[in-house]
Write a protein that holds these residues in place. Sequence first.
Motif, mmCIF file in Angstrom:
data_model
loop_
_atom_site.group_PDB
_atom_site.id
_atom_site.type_symbol
_atom_site.label_atom_id
_atom_site.label_comp_id
_atom_site.label_asym_id
_atom_site.label_seq_id
_atom_site.Cartn_x
_atom_site.Cartn_y
_atom_site.Cartn_z
ATOM 1 N N ARG A 209 0.845 -1.192 0.000
ATOM 2 C CA ARG A 209 0.000 0.000 0.000
ATOM 3 C C ARG A 209 0.880 1.241 0.000
ATOM 4 N N GLU A 211 0.797 5.128 1.507
ATOM 5 C CA GLU A 211 0.135 6.027 2.445
ATOM 6 C C GLU A 211 0.583 7.464 2.173
ATOM 7 N N THR A 213 0.584 11.110 3.983
ATOM 8 C CA THR A 213 0.370 11.775 5.264
ATOM 9 C C THR A 213 0.512 13.280 5.079
ATOM 10 N N TYR A 268 4.813 10.658 1.429
ATOM 11 C CA TYR A 268 4.344 9.410 0.847
ATOM 12 C C TYR A 268 5.225 8.268 1.357
#
Length: 397
Positions: A209, A211, A213, A268
């Motif tokens: 995955r 992510e 932030t 990221y």
Amino acid sequence: MDELSQGAWAAHPLEVGAVGSLSTLAGMREEWAALMDASDAGPFNAWEWVYPWCRRIATGRRPLVLTARDAVGTLVGLMPLGVEYLGVTGIPVRRLSFLGETHVGSDYLDVVARRGREREVAGAFARMLHALRDEWDVLDLSDLREDSPTVDVLRETFARQDVRVAPRYVCPYDTLTPGEPFDAFLKRTGRRDNFLRRRKWLAKQEGYRIERTDAPGELAAPLTDFFRLHSARWAADGGSQGIKGSGVEAFHRDATQFLAERGRLRLYTMKVGGHAVASVYGILHRDTFVYFQSGYDPAWRNRSVGLVLVGETFRDAMEAGLTEYDFLRGTETYKSDWVSKQRRTLSVRVHAGTWEGRWFSQSESLARLLRNGAKAAMPDTLVEKVRRFRRRRAAVH
């Protein structure tokens, strides 16, 4: 220059003054942010970048932020400078320079001015500095964009022989087309096939995955992953030149918090099986995604995790409607595979006319000649070993 920070100096229709203390600088955040929003200044001229730099990195340098206000007191211009006292063979030299100039890779530093008033504001600051040239020896302005009006204004204000302009960096970037499908963009790059193949393989791995932030209260874990991965990426090359030392890490912890509070941060993190394997530290600046730094786990290098994560930052920028992607300084091959345009930065040195300033420049030139001569006499492999040794030593200190 203490008297400079205590009053204002009238220049043309603007009232020009200066802020000379960190405590006063700390209170300028909202006013500074409003000016940034009304200007075309680059991202690293923001209070969120300059203030933590003063606190964490340049603790021995005194701020000297020039301010320009209109007739009703509205802030219409800033020139974020600092003063330091250098000793060259025992001779004290007073050096003015941009805040944020070292350690953190700040491109596009410049005067911050309301749109349409750039030349007027730069001119007011240049005339002030010229009138007070007995208070400083050299003015070093690094990493201005080559089309900055500040360069021409300084040439017009100071004697030709007192202004030296030199090239600095090439900054690759590209424009993004609103509404263009990501796959259509990929076809214009040199990375499409490899990106799609590597991403397909990664997507099949358990726990894969990405992510993103950007919230102020959620930065601790992704920042820790970023620092670890960035350090791991550069360990074999003697350490990172971009982020080295506890002071720089402390700066980035402060700056990312401030940027996130403004909605300007993009962190990221790519994870596989619950472990972070790649990270990108980006900044959102108006309609531009600014790629600042990255890192990855060397054990995953052959899986091109860095390549895939960079591609995903392009996808995210396009989906957000951004119109530019800027890689900042450096002409590494991976950048030219993604983008096709370049802009350049310049450095400007201005001599106030004092003999100390002339001596400072002459001493620098002599030291540069000696370094270049020593480097030319070394085999290439030895030069690289020396470079890596210096990186490791700098990282320790």
